[in-house]
Design a protein around this motif. Structure first.
Motif, mmCIF file in Angstrom:
data_model
loop_
_atom_site.group_PDB
_atom_site.id
_atom_site.type_symbol
_atom_site.label_atom_id
_atom_site.label_comp_id
_atom_site.label_asym_id
_atom_site.label_seq_id
_atom_site.Cartn_x
_atom_site.Cartn_y
_atom_site.Cartn_z
ATOM 1 N N ILE A 48 -8.934 -0.814 2.207
ATOM 2 C CA ILE A 48 -8.246 0.195 3.036
ATOM 3 C C ILE A 48 -9.102 0.535 4.244
ATOM 4 O O ILE A 48 -8.639 0.529 5.403
ATOM 5 N N VAL A 102 0.849 -1.193 0.000
ATOM 6 C CA VAL A 102 0.000 0.000 0.000
ATOM 7 C C VAL A 102 0.886 1.244 0.000
ATOM 8 O O VAL A 102 1.902 1.316 0.700
ATOM 9 N N THR A 111 -4.928 6.461 -1.522
ATOM 10 C CA THR A 111 -4.215 5.338 -0.911
ATOM 11 C C THR A 111 -4.617 4.061 -1.624
ATOM 12 O O THR A 111 -5.790 3.682 -1.634
ATOM 13 N N THR A 112 -3.646 3.407 -2.235
ATOM 14 C CA THR A 112 -3.931 2.208 -3.030
ATOM 15 C C THR A 112 -2.634 1.420 -3.202
ATOM 16 O O THR A 112 -1.658 1.651 -2.492
ATOM 17 N N GLY A 113 -2.597 0.496 -4.167
ATOM 18 C CA GLY A 113 -1.391 -0.280 -4.408
ATOM 19 C C GLY A 113 -0.278 0.579 -5.007
ATOM 20 O O GLY A 113 -0.525 1.460 -5.830
ATOM 21 N N LEU A 166 -1.935 -5.381 -0.580
ATOM 22 C CA LEU A 166 -3.138 -5.715 -1.328
ATOM 23 C C LEU A 166 -2.878 -7.013 -2.090
ATOM 24 O O LEU A 166 -1.849 -7.154 -2.753
#
Length: 310
Positions: A215, A176, A250-252, A277
């Motif tokens: 998340i 993340v 906010t992610t990979g 993730l």
């Protein structure tokens, strides 16, 4: 007419004509798709009207529209054709070079933006006569039902706990990361967990009311919640929004890296620990042993495997 008498008058060719005429909403266009002469299609449509006891297609302005009864036939006729194709394709052996099968994949654009284009290109290169459809993830989350009914062949996504009633295979994991505009204050001074939670976040629109992404599921398990002030159903548009604002995405990390080079963006580590993730492909027992479905799943795995080297 008795049910058996009616059934004896129906053949697969008629079902194919029915589905093509209803989806094209034109006898002439259906004839082109079917490789038939228009009078042949018209004759088949007359038989279908007699069997259904319904006009099926009626005039509306300069075109034709299906009746209510006809609209209810579109998906059942598609299922019959898919089942017939599957019935014989595995029996005679699956050959991607000659198959005309249509593959259906349900996935979101929150994966690496190169993944789905690479998958489609690979499928079309190896199976030039096949069709491929990319469907959005179902808003009701009933993946098992859609897979069981043959509406889609594979569902691709990330879950903290993937559905337990489906077959699954892990595709890749991704740490993340946070994507922010290059001028975001956190780029200069860093941030604490409290700073990050209080910042303005952008998140994907929930698939259905009350749905949470991974998340927010993880934050909830920690008794925390972030300050989401913007949502967008189109994940691929969010980086441009972030670049022009103080929003935090906010992610990979892999997704972030694809956009950071082309936009005024920076990638920061989150000040809260998140598990990576994990992306999976899911499929139903219905297609578990199918040679065509196994080939599709192998193509999905190969496309995912190329992401880190792309």
């Amino acid at each position: 007419m008795r049910d058996q008498d009616l059934f004896d008058k129906i053949d697969l060719h008629l079902i194919r004509v029915l589905h093509t005429v209803l989806t094209e909403r034109s006898v002439s266009r259906a004839a082109v798709r079917l490789g038939m002469h228009q009078p042949q299609v018209s004759a088949a449509l007359r038989r279908l009207r007699e069997l259904a006891g319904d006009p099926l297609l009626v005039r509306s302005g300069t075109g034709m529209v299906p009746t209510d009864a006809a609209l209810r036939m579109v998906e059942p006729s598609a299922r019959i054709l898919r089942a017939a194709e599957s019935l014989f394709s595995d029996a005679r052996g699956f050959d991607p070079a000659t198959t005309a099968q249509t593959f259906r994949v349900a996935a979101s654009d929150y994966l690496d933006p190169q993944f789905l284009p690479a998958l489609v290109a690979d499928v079309k290169a190896q199976a030039p006569h096949a069709g491929i459809e990319i469907h959005p993830l179902s808003p009701d989350g009933h993946y098992s039902e859609r897979l069981a009914q043959g509406e889609v062949d594979v569902v691709i996504g990330n879950w903290l706990q993937p559905p337990g009633d489906l077959h699954r295979a892990e595709l890749f994991t991704d740490p993340v990361a946070c994507l922010v505009g290059r001028d975001h204050p956190a780029v200069r001074r860093g941030w604490s967990a409290d700073d990050w939670l209080a910042a303005e976040h952008v998140a994907p629109t929930p698939l259905h009311p009350g749905a949470r992404g991974v998340i927010d599921e993880h934050l909830e398990s920690l008794g925390l919640a972030r300050n989401i002030t913007a949502r967008c159903a189109h994940f691929g548009l969010i980086p441009a929004m972030v670049a022009a604002s103080l929003l935090v995405m906010t992610t990979g990390r892999q997704f972030c890296e694809r956009y950071a080079g082309g936009l005024p963006l920076a990638i920061l580590p989150p000040p809260i620990d998140f598990p990576p993730l994990t992306y999976y492909q899911l499929w139903h027992e219905r297609s578990h042993a199918s040679a065509a479905a196994r080939w599709l799943r192998a193509r999905i795995k190969a496309a995912a495997g190329q992401l880190r080297t792309a």
